[in-house]
Write a protein that holds these residues in place. Structure first.
Motif, PDB file in Angstrom:
ATOM      1  N   VAL A  71       0.835  -1.199   0.000  1.00 26.69           N
ATOM      2  CA  VAL A  71       0.000   0.000   0.000  1.00 26.69           C
ATOM      3  C   VAL A  71       0.870   1.249   0.000  1.00 26.69           C
ATOM      4  CG1 VAL A  71      -1.720   1.316   1.298  1.00 26.69           C
ATOM      5  CG2 VAL A  71      -1.851  -1.184   1.257  1.00 26.69           C
ATOM      6  N   LEU A  72       0.542   2.192  -0.883  1.00 17.04           N
ATOM      7  CA  LEU A  72       1.172   3.509  -0.901  1.00 17.04           C
ATOM      8  C   LEU A  72       0.073   4.561  -0.955  1.00 17.04           C
ATOM      9  CD1 LEU A  72       3.287   5.746  -1.390  1.00 17.04           C
ATOM     10  CD2 LEU A  72       3.368   5.048  -3.786  1.00 17.04           C
ATOM     11  N   PHE A  73       0.056   5.448   0.039  1.00 11.26           N
ATOM     12  CA  PHE A  73      -0.866   6.579   0.022  1.00 11.26           C
ATOM     13  C   PHE A  73      -0.092   7.870   0.214  1.00 11.26           C
ATOM     14  CE2 PHE A  73      -4.335   3.523   0.980  1.00 11.26           C
ATOM     15  CZ  PHE A  73      -5.232   3.937   0.004  1.00 11.26           C
ATOM     16  N   TYR A  74      -0.658   8.928  -0.366  1.00 12.95           N
ATOM     17  CA  TYR A  74      -0.106  10.265  -0.164  1.00 12.95           C
ATOM     18  C   TYR A  74      -0.519  10.811   1.210  1.00 12.95           C
ATOM     19  CZ  TYR A  74       0.369  15.335  -0.709  1.00 12.95           C
ATOM     20  OH  TYR A  74       0.679  16.661  -0.522  1.00 12.95           O
ATOM     21  N   ILE A  75      -1.790  10.610   1.573  1.00 13.54           N
ATOM     22  CA  ILE A  75      -2.316  11.144   2.833  1.00 13.54           C
ATOM     23  C   ILE A  75      -3.005  10.037   3.619  1.00 13.54           C
ATOM     24  CG2 ILE A  75      -4.082  12.646   3.863  1.00 13.54           C
ATOM     25  CD1 ILE A  75      -3.603  14.612   1.589  1.00 13.54           C
ATOM     26  N   ILE A  76      -2.704   9.959   4.893  1.00 11.83           N
ATOM     27  CA  ILE A  76      -3.511   9.218   5.858  1.00 11.83           C
ATOM     28  C   ILE A  76      -3.764  10.161   7.020  1.00 11.83           C
ATOM     29  CG2 ILE A  76      -3.656   7.255   7.426  1.00 11.83           C
ATOM     30  CD1 ILE A  76      -1.950   5.643   5.546  1.00 11.83           C
ATOM     31  N   LYS A  77      -5.031  10.343   7.370  1.00 16.51           N
ATOM     32  CA  LYS A  77      -5.402  11.272   8.428  1.00 16.51           C
ATOM     33  C   LYS A  77      -5.385  10.578   9.789  1.00 16.51           C
ATOM     34  CE  LYS A  77      -6.270  14.871   5.771  1.00 16.51           C
ATOM     35  NZ  LYS A  77      -7.614  15.440   5.630  1.00 16.51           N
ATOM     36  N   GLY A 107       2.482  14.103   3.684  1.00 16.13           N
ATOM     37  CA  GLY A 107       1.077  13.684   3.664  1.00 16.13           C
ATOM     38  C   GLY A 107       0.690  12.896   4.897  1.00 16.13           C
ATOM     39  N   GLY A 108       1.684  12.322   5.572  1.00 18.32           N
ATOM     40  CA  GLY A 108       1.413  11.523   6.765  1.00 18.32           C
ATOM     41  C   GLY A 108       1.715  12.245   8.068  1.00 18.32           C
ATOM     42  N   HIS A 146       2.815  11.598  -4.632  1.00 19.34           N
ATOM     43  CA  HIS A 146       1.371  11.809  -4.698  1.00 19.34           C
ATOM     44  C   HIS A 146       0.625  10.573  -5.204  1.00 19.34           C
ATOM     45  CE1 HIS A 146      -2.270  14.181  -6.207  1.00 19.34           C
ATOM     46  NE2 HIS A 146      -2.151  14.559  -4.951  1.00 19.34           N
ATOM     47  N   ARG A 147       1.355   9.482  -5.388  1.00 16.37           N
ATOM     48  CA  ARG A 147       0.730   8.255  -5.899  1.00 16.37           C
ATOM     49  C   ARG A 147      -0.144   7.608  -4.826  1.00 16.37           C
ATOM     50  NH1 ARG A 147       6.413   6.082  -8.579  1.00 16.37           N
ATOM     51  NH2 ARG A 147       6.507   7.680 -10.221  1.00 16.37           N
ATOM     52  N   LYS A 148      -1.273   7.081  -5.265  1.00 14.54           N
ATOM     53  CA  LYS A 148      -2.148   6.303  -4.374  1.00 14.54           C
ATOM     54  C   LYS A 148      -2.340   4.943  -5.027  1.00 14.54           C
ATOM     55  CE  LYS A 148      -3.864  10.075  -4.763  1.00 14.54           C
ATOM     56  NZ  LYS A 148      -3.389  11.402  -5.229  1.00 14.54           N
ATOM     57  N   VAL A 149      -1.520   3.983  -4.613  1.00 15.65           N
ATOM     58  CA  VAL A 149      -1.445   2.689  -5.292  1.00 15.65           C
ATOM     59  C   VAL A 149      -1.485   1.569  -4.261  1.00 15.65           C
ATOM     60  CG1 VAL A 149       0.037   1.177  -6.660  1.00 15.65           C
ATOM     61  CG2 VAL A 149      -0.120   3.598  -7.249  1.00 15.65           C
ATOM     62  N   SER A 150      -2.241   0.530  -4.557  1.00 14.79           N
ATOM     63  CA  SER A 150      -2.234  -0.679  -3.722  1.00 14.79           C
ATOM     64  C   SER A 150      -2.161  -1.905  -4.618  1.00 14.79           C
ATOM     65  CB  SER A 150      -3.496  -0.760  -2.854  1.00 14.79           C
ATOM     66  OG  SER A 150      -3.545   0.304  -1.926  1.00 14.79           O
ATOM     67  N   ILE A 151      -1.439  -2.921  -4.154  1.00 17.22           N
ATOM     68  CA  ILE A 151      -1.339  -4.202  -4.868  1.00 17.22           C
ATOM     69  C   ILE A 151      -1.595  -5.316  -3.871  1.00 17.22           C
ATOM     70  CG2 ILE A 151       0.096  -5.702  -6.309  1.00 17.22           C
ATOM     71  CD1 ILE A 151       1.226  -2.148  -5.807  1.00 17.22           C
ATOM     72  N   ASN A 163      -7.524   9.043  -0.848  1.00 18.82           N
ATOM     73  CA  ASN A 163      -6.600   8.765   0.240  1.00 18.82           C
ATOM     74  C   ASN A 163      -7.373   8.142   1.395  1.00 18.82           C
ATOM     75  OD1 ASN A 163      -3.852   9.958  -0.552  1.00 18.82           O
ATOM     76  ND2 ASN A 163      -5.217  11.673  -1.002  1.00 18.82           N
ATOM     77  N   ILE A 164      -6.775   8.137   2.577  1.00 18.89           N
ATOM     78  CA  ILE A 164      -7.416   7.565   3.765  1.00 18.89           C
ATOM     79  C   ILE A 164      -7.743   8.686   4.749  1.00 18.89           C
ATOM     80  CG2 ILE A 164      -7.164   5.996   5.718  1.00 18.89           C
ATOM     81  CD1 ILE A 164      -7.345   4.496   3.130  1.00 18.89           C
ATOM     82  N   GLY A 165      -9.010   8.893   4.992  1.00 21.12           N
ATOM     83  CA  GLY A 165      -9.480   9.904   5.924  1.00 21.12           C
ATOM     84  C   GLY A 165     -10.991   9.999   5.846  1.00 21.12           C
ATOM     85  N   LYS A 166     -11.590  10.608   6.847  1.00 23.41           N
ATOM     86  CA  LYS A 166     -13.055  10.618   6.934  1.00 23.41           C
ATOM     87  C   LYS A 166     -13.721  11.359   5.784  1.00 23.41           C
ATOM     88  CE  LYS A 166     -13.396  14.680   9.980  1.00 23.41           C
ATOM     89  NZ  LYS A 166     -13.868  15.170  11.293  1.00 23.41           N
ATOM     90  N   GLU A 167     -13.048  12.396   5.240  1.00 24.85           N
ATOM     91  CA  GLU A 167     -13.661  13.148   4.142  1.00 24.85           C
ATOM     92  C   GLU A 167     -13.882  12.284   2.913  1.00 24.85           C
ATOM     93  OE1 GLU A 167      -9.361  14.847   4.170  1.00 24.85           O
ATOM     94  OE2 GLU A 167     -10.634  13.651   5.485  1.00 24.85           O
ATOM     95  N   TYR A 168     -13.040  11.257   2.735  1.00 22.53           N
ATOM     96  CA  TYR A 168     -13.130  10.413   1.540  1.00 22.53           C
ATOM     97  C   TYR A 168     -14.305   9.442   1.590  1.00 22.53           C
ATOM     98  CZ  TYR A 168      -8.453  12.337   1.163  1.00 22.53           C
ATOM     99  OH  TYR A 168      -7.392  13.207   1.119  1.00 22.53           O
TER     100      TYR A 168
END
Length: 400
Positions: A71-77, A107-108, A146-151, A163-168
């Motif tokens: 997992v790669l995220f730009y932002i996790i809240k 972002g983290g 800024h990549r948001k990628v999961s494998i 990304n990961i956060g309540k707004e999403y």
């Protein structure tokens, strides 16, 4: 008087340092970066415009993982939804599944050290990428992953704007509902996503896993023709220019931040001049200071030349998409702005499949129906507050 002179000298020295830091950092980055893209690949693609549906599917696939989760995220809240995500990763690691989580350092920022420690104690392999590094502190602070990628198990890939956060998942009153586009990919191109993740992992940790065939199973060919293009360090501008140059009838751009480079703006004006219909979809509500004001000077020029600009009003619009002549579409992580063109690490999927593009257009057409047409008259109405913001935005638009 001496104090004033000292302050002026300090400001001048700071400006010189910033310019040298950025230019030398960029030079070093250019020397190490390579431009690449996949050939035309075949896979099966699904698109999610709603966060709740995306994360229901995404979490289910993680729960079903048998071998590994990358997992790669730009932002996790730092909120309950992020905690749910962390717990899911910890559960998988405790089951003996390999879990790697890569997070952009800036972002983290809201992720607590205690949460990282808990992830590691549960067996999750965690790392920050794109750290701010000496000696080019200013430059490396600007270059974000800024990549948001999961494998998952090397067979399922995810790529897009969420990304990961309540707004999403529509739990932020100001920005709900959140509108975004995220792809789920199966088929042969997942191997390329895996390779790009492992490159970013190696850069962040020094651990080279790219030669391990365990991560690259033999995958089927699906029905959707597409290719994947990772970019950094100014590479994206050229790809977008070449895409615009192909347009004969229509260009549709959806983006949360519309701040094009001079070359890209000129290419859009050239397309309008040859009779191409240009439609731009942006948010009505901004999520960051000055980003809307930074776009207005470009939108005035384009509207005057015949473009139609819509502002999405049914929540916040965060999708990143370009559709050319209903023949090719670009969905990925990159915004239509200088930061994505020149600074960020991004990855986009260019799709050449008419049925999929028609499906995407049905989503876009609904989004346009939920939008308001922007008029040149409203943009040109005297507004002192907006004028001040536009001037400030113009000064720093490259970094917005």
């Amino acid at each position: 008087m001496n104090v004033v002179i000292a302050l002026i000298a300090l400001v001048l020295l700071s400006i010189i340092w910033l310019v040298l830091d950025f230019s030398l950092g960029l030079k070093k980055h250019l020397a190490s970066s390579t431009q690449k893209e996949t050939p035309i690949l075949h896979g099966d693609l699904d698109i999610f415009p709603h966060g709740k549906k995306l994360f229901t599917d995404y979490f289910a696939e993680i729960r079903a993982a048998k071998h590994h989760v990358h997992v790669l995220f730009y932002i996790i809240k730092n909120d309950p939804f992020s905690q749910e995500f962390f717990q899911l990763l910890k559960n998988k690691a405790q089951q003996g599944i390999e879990v790697r989580l890569l997070l952009d350092q800036l972002g983290g920022l809201k992720v607590k050290r205690a949460d990282i420690q808990a992830l590691k104690q549960a067996g999750v392999q965690f790392a920050y990428c794109n750290r701010i590094r000496f000696p080019f502190l200013f430059y490396t602070a600007q270059v974000r992953n800024h990549r948001k990628v999961s494998i998952i198990d090397g067979k399922i890939g995810y790529l897009g704007g969420f990304n990961i956060g309540k707004e999403y998942i529509d739990q932020d009153p100001k920005l709900s509902p959140w509108r975004d586009y995220h792809l789920k990919i199966t088929g042969e191109s997942v191997n390329f996503l895996q390779s790009e993740f492992l490159i970013d992992w190696r850069i962040a940790t020094g651990e080279n896993l790219q030669r391990d065939t365990f991560y690259f199973p033999k995958l089927h060919q699906g029905s959707v023709r597409h290719r994947l293009v990772p970019t950094e360090c100014g590479q994206l501008e050229g790809f977008q220019i070449r895409l615009i140059q192909k347009a004969k009838r229509t260009i549709l751009i959806g983006t949360p931040y519309f701040i094009p480079s001079k070359k890209v703006l000129n290419e859009l004006l050239t397309a309008l001049g040859r009779g191409v219909n240009l439609t731009i979809l942006t948010p009505y509500t901004a999520d960051h200071i000055l980003v809307q004001e930074a776009s207005y000077r470009f939108l005035r020029v384009l509207i005057s030349a015949g473009a139609q600009v819509y502002q999405y009003k049914k929540g916040f619009y965060h999708a990143k998409v370009i559709v050319i002549d209903d023949k090719v579409c670009d969905v990925g992580t990159a915004n239509f702005d200088n930061r994505s063109f020149f600074l960020n690490k991004e990855i986009n999927c260019y799709i050449y499949d008419r049925p999929f593009i028609e499906r995407l257009l049905s989503v876009l057409n609904q989004d346009i129906l939920d939008s308001e047409l922007m008029s040149l008259e409203n943009l040109n109405k005297p507004n002192v507050g907006r004028a001040v913001k536009e001037a400030a935005a113009q000064a720093i638009s490259f970094f917005l």
